[in-house]
Scaffold this active site. Structure first.
Site, PDB file in Angstrom:
ATOM      1  N   HIS A   1      -4.907  -3.733   4.717  1.00 13.10           N
ATOM      2  CA  HIS A   1      -5.780  -3.493   3.543  1.00 13.10           C
ATOM      3  C   HIS A   1      -5.809  -4.714   2.612  1.00 13.10           C
ATOM      4  CE1 HIS A   1      -6.243   0.939   4.193  1.00 13.10           C
ATOM      5  NE2 HIS A   1      -5.079   0.774   4.801  1.00 13.10           N
TER       6      HIS A   1
ATOM      7  N   ASN B   1      -7.803   7.270   2.918  1.00 20.09           N
ATOM      8  CA  ASN B   1      -8.794   6.508   3.689  1.00 20.09           C
ATOM      9  C   ASN B   1     -10.119   7.246   3.690  1.00 20.09           C
ATOM     10  OD1 ASN B   1      -7.175   4.336   4.462  1.00 20.09           O
ATOM     11  ND2 ASN B   1      -6.525   5.315   6.367  1.00 20.09           N
TER      12      ASN B   1
ATOM     13  N   HIS C   1       1.543   3.683  -4.112  1.00 19.09           N
ATOM     14  CA  HIS C   1       2.721   4.189  -3.405  1.00 19.09           C
ATOM     15  C   HIS C   1       2.574   5.697  -3.224  1.00 19.09           C
ATOM     16  CE1 HIS C   1       6.632   4.769  -1.972  1.00 19.09           C
ATOM     17  NE2 HIS C   1       7.361   4.562  -3.048  1.00 19.09           N
TER      18      HIS C   1
HETATM   19 FE1  HDD Z   1      -0.920   2.437   4.430  1.00 19.23          FE
HETATM   20  C1  HDD Z   1      -1.587  -0.091   2.274  1.00 19.23           C
HETATM   21  C2  HDD Z   1      -3.800   4.060   3.445  1.00 19.23           C
HETATM   22  C3  HDD Z   1      -0.422   4.829   6.857  1.00 19.23           C
HETATM   23  C4  HDD Z   1       2.058   1.083   5.129  1.00 19.23           C
HETATM   24  N1  HDD Z   1      -2.424   2.057   3.129  1.00 19.23           N
HETATM   25  C5  HDD Z   1      -2.506   0.954   2.322  1.00 19.23           C
HETATM   26  C6  HDD Z   1      -3.675   1.047   1.515  1.00 19.23           C
HETATM   27  C7  HDD Z   1      -4.302   2.210   1.849  1.00 19.23           C
HETATM   28  C8  HDD Z   1      -3.501   2.845   2.865  1.00 19.23           C
HETATM   29  C9  HDD Z   1      -5.597   2.757   1.267  1.00 19.23           C
HETATM   30  C10 HDD Z   1      -4.148   0.010   0.508  1.00 19.23           C
HETATM   31  C11 HDD Z   1      -3.679   0.325  -0.879  1.00 19.23           C
HETATM   32  C12 HDD Z   1      -4.237  -0.701  -1.840  1.00 19.23           C
HETATM   33  O1  HDD Z   1      -5.458  -0.708  -2.021  1.00 19.23           O
HETATM   34  O2  HDD Z   1      -3.454  -1.461  -2.377  1.00 19.23           O
HETATM   35  N2  HDD Z   1      -1.953   4.066   5.085  1.00 19.23           N
HETATM   36  C13 HDD Z   1      -3.047   4.617   4.478  1.00 19.23           C
HETATM   37  C14 HDD Z   1      -3.317   5.908   5.060  1.00 19.23           C
HETATM   38  C15 HDD Z   1      -2.373   6.117   6.033  1.00 19.23           C
HETATM   39  C16 HDD Z   1      -1.508   4.960   6.039  1.00 19.23           C
HETATM   40  C17 HDD Z   1      -4.446   6.836   4.631  1.00 19.23           C
HETATM   41  C18 HDD Z   1      -2.191   7.300   6.940  1.00 19.23           C
HETATM   42  C19 HDD Z   1      -2.478   8.510   6.617  1.00 19.23           C
HETATM   43  N3  HDD Z   1       0.525   2.857   5.778  1.00 19.23           N
HETATM   44  C20 HDD Z   1       0.562   3.902   6.671  1.00 19.23           C
HETATM   45  C21 HDD Z   1       1.838   3.910   7.352  1.00 19.23           C
HETATM   46  C22 HDD Z   1       2.548   2.850   6.852  1.00 19.23           C
HETATM   47  C23 HDD Z   1       1.708   2.209   5.867  1.00 19.23           C
HETATM   48  C24 HDD Z   1       2.251   4.925   8.399  1.00 19.23           C
HETATM   49  C25 HDD Z   1       3.925   2.369   7.185  1.00 19.23           C
HETATM   50  C26 HDD Z   1       4.855   3.037   7.796  1.00 19.23           C
HETATM   51  N4  HDD Z   1       0.023   0.741   3.869  1.00 19.23           N
HETATM   52  C27 HDD Z   1       1.281   0.413   4.234  1.00 19.23           C
HETATM   53  C28 HDD Z   1       1.818  -0.804   3.513  1.00 19.23           C
HETATM   54  C29 HDD Z   1       0.627  -1.185   2.593  1.00 19.23           C
HETATM   55  C30 HDD Z   1      -0.413  -0.132   2.937  1.00 19.23           C
HETATM   56  C31 HDD Z   1       2.361  -1.866   4.412  1.00 19.23           C
HETATM   57  C32 HDD Z   1       0.126  -2.606   2.617  1.00 19.23           C
HETATM   58  C33 HDD Z   1      -0.078  -3.011   1.187  1.00 19.23           C
HETATM   59  C34 HDD Z   1       0.479  -1.934   0.416  1.00 19.23           C
HETATM   60  O3  HDD Z   1       0.988  -0.980   1.237  1.00 19.23           O
HETATM   61  O4  HDD Z   1       0.533  -1.865  -0.783  1.00 19.23           O
HETATM   62  O5  HDD Z   1       2.942  -0.473   2.795  1.00 19.23           O
END
Ligand code: HDD
Length: 716
Positions: free
Chosen positions: A82, A156, A347
């Site tokens: 993202h 999402n 978060h």
């Molecule tokens: Fe995630 C970012 C949505 C599963 C780990 N995720 C991130 C963002 C969105 C989502 C919208 C961007 C937030 C922003 O605008 O700053 N992610 C989802 C959805 C998931 C999902 C809807 C499943 C239902 N994500 C998911 C899993 C993991 C992560 C299973 C890790 C085990 N996601 C992350 C992250 C991020 C992230 C690595 C990258 C940047 C951030 O968090 O802030 O932690």
């Protein structure tokens, strides 16, 4: 100086709480003079301090060193997923208090409370500088600055996910990101490692169906749904839990681009979705979304033929309806992209009283990952102090020090319990509203094992396929063919097709025939025949109220155009909420048939039909002759036609649509308004343009695209 109680009097709902807080850190440099970071005034910043005019630069030049050093450190790591996003502030307000039976969360249940929000939309796979219109999932993350603390709904635009357990997230993301040996391709899933992963991880198939559908190509962030994805839990005043799924529905309806258009926009305007959001807010066309919930009593936990804890499953809306809770309006662009949109930190574990987790293993992993990622991305544990992240609720605890600590905590105690600091910060008094974790009874052995109840990978992928209209099915097949067509390893293509045979035999055969692998000989998993109309955005938009509001219309003009007709049309289109622009072979102005000057918004060759929702060719024989000899103009109309967009013409303008590839009925002689396959024509010209012309064109715009139009022969 105003006090906080004065402020509450003028803004009792609290909608402005966050903006007032941000005002304290907003800087306006108008009328100021240049200084160093230490506040020392500077009268020269174009030349470094040197020994003589041609001598070496001196280390002593603190201004040059400070300026360059700060510049050297301007970048922070982009989000690992993202990375590319666009953000906006807004406000959320519940319609009424019906949800109070299920949750104590005030922001969802008190219609007098207007909660400030910040939303960040994003693509997933591409880097920060990648194009907006790629085939991808879109993030829809909302921070609610509630009076009980920040609540983040990190969702999402698709209601399911690729994997069931967060431990697979690094594998999945490594597979979809550019391949590690050459870092190709950027922001695309059409490559070998992604499809290799999919073929070996069949739990991803339901999400893959969504990803190959039009949902992955939103026309606008203002026109896509949002989903919390997981089953969460609401908790009421008695401590009773209720399962909940969160839904955002855009008031403008759900609409998509077509794939050919997306690829072209990627070059013409890589900021397409970002710009669209920004401009809509700047022009006061505030995007609106309705928040809805699906509620399931805990007693029904096992009432479904799937597991509520499995994030690769939806609860069909026909089974559990989405009940409206309130509305969010996005009404303010950030002042500074980096400070706000880049530094915002979401978060899933940011919850407030009344909302809690379930044991969904994907959610549990997320509750670890988001804090962890912010620590590295934002450089230490004090990122909640960054203005965009700060709650409007007071923060009073014993957390201290660390990089970028920006508060000065007074006093000598930073521990609990203490007597030297008067015992503060003290625990909440008995009976006060606090967060108390939902008391779920859990028992079991420590094991690494996927639950048997998670093992149906195909039924809901089939449900999605069955629910699509014919054009949507065609798009899905074309998407699979495009994506697998970019996969070099034939065994991977074959393995994906073999997986698709579990979803629908005909789908697998159609894909196989396009990508040169063996079509499966027979059906392995019979199609259950069930469907859910709510899954089809075309079915939904036909059933609901649709509006042409905010759609962009290109009106093609040249010297000698019918000025009266154009002015009438522009006025009528504006009245109906659309955004018309005049495009001519050159910028500046054109002279109308009446000899008047008509200002032009853009030169045709600097724009393209893909940047508009519809096109009109007005009357004026000279103007139309000139457009007909201009390749850009002819292509403009043909391409809009090919992308099934509303196309309209009046008077002599009809000649430009009279093409061998356009097998549609056009108005002739005295026909007032003719509508055929989204093509609207009228023989009228000059001041006689009937209002039905604008009505019919706007109706077509509201319907978005004319999918019944045959476009195979269009040379665009
Ligand atoms: Fe995630 C970012 C949505 C599963 C780990 N995720 C991130 C963002 C969105 C989502 C919208 C961007 C937030 C922003 O605008 O700053 N992610 C989802 C959805 C998931 C999902 C809807 C499943 C239902 N994500 C998911 C899993 C993991 C992560 C299973 C890790 C085990 N996601 C992350 C992250 C991020 C992230 C690595 C990258 C940047 C951030 O968090 O802030 O932690």
């Amino acid at each position: 100086m105003s006090t906080s109680s004065d402020r509450r009097d003028t803004d009792p709902g609290g909608a402005d709480d966050k903006q007032r807080q941000l005002d304290d850190v907003r800087l306006d440099l108008t009328g100021t003079e240049l200084t160093t970071d230490q506040g020392v005034r500077i009268d020269h910043t174009d030349d470094a301090l040197t020994v003589g005019e041609r001598g070496p630069t001196l280390l002593e030049d603190f201004h040059a060193r400070e300026k360059i050093t700060h510049f050297d450190h301007e970048r922070i790591p982009e989000r690992v997923v993202h990375a590319r996003g666009a953000g906006a502030y807004g406000v959320f307000q519940p319609y009424d208090d019906w949800l109070a039976e299920y949750t104590v969360a005030e922001f969802l249940t008190n219609p007098a409370v207007r909660t400030p929000t910040f939303v960040r939309f994003s693509t997933v796979a591409g880097s920060r500088g990648s194009a907006d219109t790629v085939r991808d999932v879109r993030g829809f993350a909302t921070k609610f600055y509630t009076r009980q603390g920040n609540y983040d709904l990190v969702g999402n635009n698709m209601p399911v996910f690729f994997i069931q357990d967060g431990i697979k997230f690094p594998d999945f993301v490594h597979a979809v990101k550019p391949e590690p040996h050459n870092e190709i391709p950027q922001a695309q899933s059409a490559h070998d490692t992604f499809w290799d992963f999919v073929s070996l991880q069949p739990e991803s198939l339901h999400m893959i169906m969504w990803l190959m559908s039009d949902r992955a190509l939103p026309r606008s962030y203002r026109m896509m749904q949002g989903f919390g994805v997981h089953t969460f839990r609401l908790v009421n005043a008695e401590g009773r839990g209720t399962f909940v799924k969160f839904h955002w529905k855009p008031v403008l309806g759900v609409h998509s681009l077509v794939w050919d258009e997306c690829q072209k926009i990627g070059g013409k305007d890589p900021d397409y979705n970002r710009r669209d959001l920004w401009e809509a807010i700047e022009t006061g066309q505030f995007p609106e979304y309705e928040l809805g919930v699906q509620l399931v009593p805990e007693s029904d936990e096992f009432a479904f033929d799937f597991d509520l804890l499995d994030s690769t499953k939806i609860i069909p809306e026909e089974q559990v309806p989405v009940r409206p809770v309130g509305r969010m309006t996005l009404n303010r662009n950030p002042d500074n992209f980096f400070a706000e949109t880049e530094q915002v930190a979401f978060h899933t574990a940011n919850v407030v009283p009344g909302i809690d987790f379930t044991n969904d293993p994907l959610l549990q992993a997320r509750n670890f990952s988001y804090l962890d990622t912010q620590l590295i991305r934002l450089g230490g544990p004090n990122f909640p102090q960054i203005p965009v992240n700060r709650p409007v609720a007071p923060v009073t605890n014993n957390q201290r020090d660390g990089y970028h600590q920006s508060f000065i905590h007074k006093g000598r105690t930073s521990y609990f319990k203490n007597s030297l600091g008067g015992g503060c910060p003290a625990l909440a008094a008995p009976g006060a509203e606090v967060f108390s974790h939902y008391q779920e009874k859990v028992e079991g052995h420590k094991i690494r094992k996927r639950s048997e109840s998670f093992k149906d990978f195909y039924s809901q992928a089939t449900l999605f396929w069955n629910s699509m209209t014919e054009p949507e099915k065609k798009h899905i097949v074309a998407a699979f063919r495009f994506e697998l067509g970019h996969v070099d390893h034939k065994h991977v293509r074959q393995a994906v097709v073999d997986q698709l045979n579990h979803v629908d035999h005909n789908l697998a055969v159609m894909v196989a025939n396009g990508v040169g692998v063996n079509p499966p000989e027979r059906e392995v998993t019979p199609n259950h025949g069930r469907s859910s109309p709510a899954l089809s955005q075309i079915t939904m938009s036909l059933g609901g109220t649709v509006s042409p509001a905010t759609r962009k219309v290109a009106i093609l003009v040249a010297e000698g155009v019918d000025g009266v007709g154009v002015r009438t049309l522009v006025e009528q289109l504006r009245e109906r909420g659309t955004m018309p622009e005049l495009l001519a072979p050159h910028d500046g102005a054109v002279r109308t048939a009446d000899g008047e000057e008509l200002p032009v918004d853009r030169a045709i060759n600097t724009m393209a039909s893909v940047l508009y929702d519809g096109v009109v060719v007005p009357c004026g024989p000279d103007s139309v002759r000139m457009l007909a000899s201009d390749g850009y103009a002819v292509h403009f109309v043909a391409e809009a036609f090919k992308h099934h967009k509303p196309v309209a013409a009046f008077g002599a303008g009809i000649d430009l649509l009279d093409q061998p590839w356009a097998s549609v009925k056009l108005a002739r002689d005295d026909e007032s308004v003719v509508v055929d396959q989204g093509v609207v024509t009228s023989s009228a010209a000059r001041g006689d343009l009937p209002t039905e012309f604008a009505d019919a064109f706007c109706e077509a715009l509201a319907r978005h695209r004319a999918w019944d139009r045959s476009t195979d022969g269009v040379p665009a």
